[in-house]
Motif scaffolding. Structure first.
Motif, PDB file in Angstrom:
ATOM      1  N   VAL A  89       0.831  -1.198   0.000  1.00 50.78           N
ATOM      2  CA  VAL A  89       0.000   0.000   0.000  1.00 50.78           C
ATOM      3  C   VAL A  89       0.866   1.248   0.000  1.00 50.78           C
ATOM      4  N   ASN A  90       0.357   2.277  -0.659  1.00 50.41           N
ATOM      5  CA  ASN A  90       1.038   3.571  -0.660  1.00 50.41           C
ATOM      6  C   ASN A  90       0.770   4.334   0.632  1.00 50.41           C
ATOM      7  N   GLU A  91      -0.495   4.348   1.037  1.00 46.61           N
ATOM      8  CA  GLU A  91      -0.879   5.058   2.244  1.00 46.61           C
ATOM      9  C   GLU A  91      -2.227   4.544   2.721  1.00 46.61           C
ATOM     10  N   ILE A  92      -2.535   4.883   3.967  1.00 41.53           N
ATOM     11  CA  ILE A  92      -3.812   4.550   4.591  1.00 41.53           C
ATOM     12  C   ILE A  92      -4.519   5.860   4.917  1.00 41.53           C
ATOM     13  N   GLU A  93      -5.808   5.944   4.606  1.00 40.79           N
ATOM     14  CA  GLU A  93      -6.598   7.114   4.986  1.00 40.79           C
ATOM     15  C   GLU A  93      -7.661   6.669   5.976  1.00 40.79           C
ATOM     16  N   VAL A  94      -7.719   7.359   7.106  1.00 41.24           N
ATOM     17  CA  VAL A  94      -8.640   7.001   8.185  1.00 41.24           C
ATOM     18  C   VAL A  94      -9.630   8.136   8.389  1.00 41.24           C
ATOM     19  N   THR A  95     -10.900   7.806   8.461  1.00 36.01           N
ATOM     20  CA  THR A  95     -11.963   8.779   8.747  1.00 36.01           C
ATOM     21  C   THR A  95     -12.796   8.265   9.907  1.00 36.01           C
ATOM     22  N   PHE A  96     -13.010   9.137  10.896  1.00 33.16           N
ATOM     23  CA  PHE A  96     -13.873   8.806  12.029  1.00 33.16           C
ATOM     24  C   PHE A  96     -15.236   9.473  11.833  1.00 33.16           C
ATOM     25  N   ILE A  97     -16.293   8.707  11.934  1.00 33.87           N
ATOM     26  CA  ILE A  97     -17.648   9.251  11.971  1.00 33.87           C
ATOM     27  C   ILE A  97     -18.168   8.959  13.372  1.00 33.87           C
ATOM     28  N   ALA A  98     -18.084   9.957  14.235  1.00 37.46           N
ATOM     29  CA  ALA A  98     -18.456   9.751  15.637  1.00 37.46           C
ATOM     30  C   ALA A  98     -19.942  10.014  15.847  1.00 37.46           C
ATOM     31  N   ALA A  99     -20.511   9.289  16.810  1.00 36.29           N
ATOM     32  CA  ALA A  99     -21.911   9.434  17.198  1.00 36.29           C
ATOM     33  C   ALA A  99     -21.997   9.085  18.681  1.00 36.29           C
ATOM     34  N   PRO A 100     -23.120   9.369  19.325  1.00 34.49           N
ATOM     35  CA  PRO A 100     -23.229   9.056  20.760  1.00 34.49           C
ATOM     36  C   PRO A 100     -22.970   7.584  21.078  1.00 34.49           C
ATOM     37  N   GLY A 101     -23.338   6.682  20.172  1.00 34.45           N
ATOM     38  CA  GLY A 101     -23.185   5.266  20.461  1.00 34.45           C
ATOM     39  C   GLY A 101     -21.824   4.684  20.145  1.00 34.45           C
ATOM     40  N   GLY A 102     -20.960   5.428  19.456  1.00 29.04           N
ATOM     41  CA  GLY A 102     -19.648   4.903  19.114  1.00 29.04           C
ATOM     42  C   GLY A 102     -19.086   5.543  17.868  1.00 29.04           C
ATOM     43  N   LEU A 103     -18.092   4.877  17.272  1.00 28.30           N
ATOM     44  CA  LEU A 103     -17.411   5.389  16.091  1.00 28.30           C
ATOM     45  C   LEU A 103     -17.619   4.463  14.902  1.00 28.30           C
ATOM     46  N   GLU A 104     -17.806   5.057  13.736  1.00 23.48           N
ATOM     47  CA  GLU A 104     -17.594   4.350  12.492  1.00 23.48           C
ATOM     48  C   GLU A 104     -16.177   4.713  12.053  1.00 23.48           C
ATOM     49  N   VAL A 105     -15.370   3.707  11.787  1.00 19.73           N
ATOM     50  CA  VAL A 105     -13.991   3.924  11.366  1.00 19.73           C
ATOM     51  C   VAL A 105     -13.879   3.467   9.920  1.00 19.73           C
ATOM     52  N   VAL A 106     -13.682   4.414   9.022  1.00 19.33           N
ATOM     53  CA  VAL A 106     -13.563   4.114   7.598  1.00 19.33           C
ATOM     54  C   VAL A 106     -12.083   4.135   7.247  1.00 19.33           C
ATOM     55  N   ILE A 107     -11.582   3.008   6.765  1.00 13.98           N
ATOM     56  CA  ILE A 107     -10.164   2.891   6.413  1.00 13.98           C
ATOM     57  C   ILE A 107     -10.062   2.592   4.931  1.00 13.98           C
ATOM     58  N   GLU A 108      -9.313   3.437   4.241  1.00 12.22           N
ATOM     59  CA  GLU A 108      -9.079   3.248   2.814  1.00 12.22           C
ATOM     60  C   GLU A 108      -7.599   3.024   2.579  1.00 12.22           C
ATOM     61  N   ALA A 109      -7.272   1.985   1.843  1.00  9.44           N
ATOM     62  CA  ALA A 109      -5.885   1.694   1.498  1.00  9.44           C
ATOM     63  C   ALA A 109      -5.672   1.972   0.017  1.00  9.44           C
ATOM     64  N   ASP A 110      -4.691   2.790  -0.267  1.00 12.48           N
ATOM     65  CA  ASP A 110      -4.279   3.034  -1.647  1.00 12.48           C
ATOM     66  C   ASP A 110      -3.268   1.950  -1.986  1.00 12.48           C
ATOM     67  N   LYS A 111      -3.713   0.897  -2.690  1.00  9.40           N
ATOM     68  CA  LYS A 111      -2.875  -0.269  -2.928  1.00  9.40           C
ATOM     69  C   LYS A 111      -1.956  -0.059  -4.126  1.00  9.40           C
TER      70      LYS A 111
END
Length: 324
Positions: free
Chosen positions: A193-215
């Protein structure tokens, strides 16, 4: 920490406002307290409304070119409906709740790149006076900090962080933009992979963690992006072995266990376009160790804030022309 906002758009001798925020960084979904201190001008006025705007500098993409703009993430009404006498002092205390998706601007006390601001607006006799913009520091939630620290422990290095205008389809995103934290892989994974991109979508109940790999492209294969979504609980953060959890996520992402169908769409109607933010070439290792992340791209926060203020002034001029 005192944020001075001198409002002169109402004319010579108009009122001024000094907005004082609580010291230290705020947290996503947390309370932000302070007070708005007003000083009357040369005549009595009626203050119809006092508003605070949470604003951010974001990257936005067009069909032919990309540029930067400023968006309001939230508006809070903190007071109004009173008479401000000539040269009189009036204080309005406030406590507001920041959106759960408020972007992170610092980690271990070091600036990450994105800049947020608080702007004060006074509505007086049907006229709106907009004050200067000052930076707002936002630290990570415990789960967000633990996940980022785990990346550092696993040998990944912080590259940059920016805000992208648009929505990630299939998530619970509420704000008009999302934060991308770009991380470089360790030597053991650099071939994949070239790099990893991480995005947090936070809410009262927890986090959505979106991970994208540029392969990376191989001898017989083309390079491509793989996107995976994971969840994390706020309450389970202290008991979780985050090194093991993040390592398992990364193995799934890098191995591409998920079918390579169409990834979730980032951005607006122009499609899934990505680019590195300002200063993306500044590679800083050791996020978990808390070493100096520094100011990305060599631009201090105050200078970026000045640019945000200039952008707002330009946008407001355009709005005024349209209204006229």
């Amino acid at each position: 920490m005192v944020f001075k906002k001198l409002l002169g758009a109402l004319g010579v001798g108009g009122p001024s406002v000094d907005t004082v925020l609580q010291p230290g960084p705020a947290l996503p979904g947390g309370l932000l307290s302070g007070e708005v201190r007003l000083r009357g001008g040369g005549s009595d006025v009626t203050v119809d409304r006092i508003s605070l705007l949470l604003v951010a500098r974001v990257e936005r993409e067009g069909q032919e070119e990309e540029d930067e703009g400023t968006v309001a993430l939230e508006r809070f009404t903190v007071g109004g409906g009173f008479r401000l006498a000539e040269e009189a002092d009036h204080t309005v205390p406030f406590t507001v709740t920041l959106p759960w998706e408020t972007p992170i601007t610092e980690l271990h006390g070091q600036h990450l790149g994105p800049v947020l601001g608080i702007r004060t607006e006074l509505d007086i006799a049907g006229a709106r006076d907009k004050g200067d913009l000052d930076a707002l520091a936002v630290g990570p939630l415990p789960a967000q900090e633990a996940i980022l620290e785990a990346f550092g422990q696993l040998g990944y290095a912080f590259r940059s962080a920016d805000l992208e205008l648009g929505h990630i389809r299939g998530t619970g995103q509420q704000l008009p933009c999302y934060q991308e934290i770009e991380i470089l892989p360790p030597a053991g994974h650099a071939h994949a992979v070239n790099e990893i991109e991480v995005t947090f979508i936070a809410a009262p109940g927890g986090l959505e963690v979106v991970i994208e790999a540029d392969k990376r492209a191989g001898l017989f294969t083309e390079g491509h992006d793989t996107v995976h979504r994971f969840t994390a609980s706020h309450h389970a953060a202290p008991q979780t072995d985050w090194n093991a959890q993040v390592d398992a996520w990364l193995k799934e992402v890098i191995a591409g266990h998920e079918s390579h169908g169409a990834p979730p769409s980032y951005g607006d109607e122009h499609g899934d376009r990505h680019r590195s933010g300002p200063g993306a070439g500044a590679v800083v290792a050791g996020v978990a160790a808390g070493v100096a992340v520094g100011v990305v791209g060599g631009m201090v926060a105050a200078e970026v804030v000045d640019e945000i203020g200039d952008a707002f002034e330009g946008e407001e001029d355009e709005e005024s022309d349209e209204e006229g």
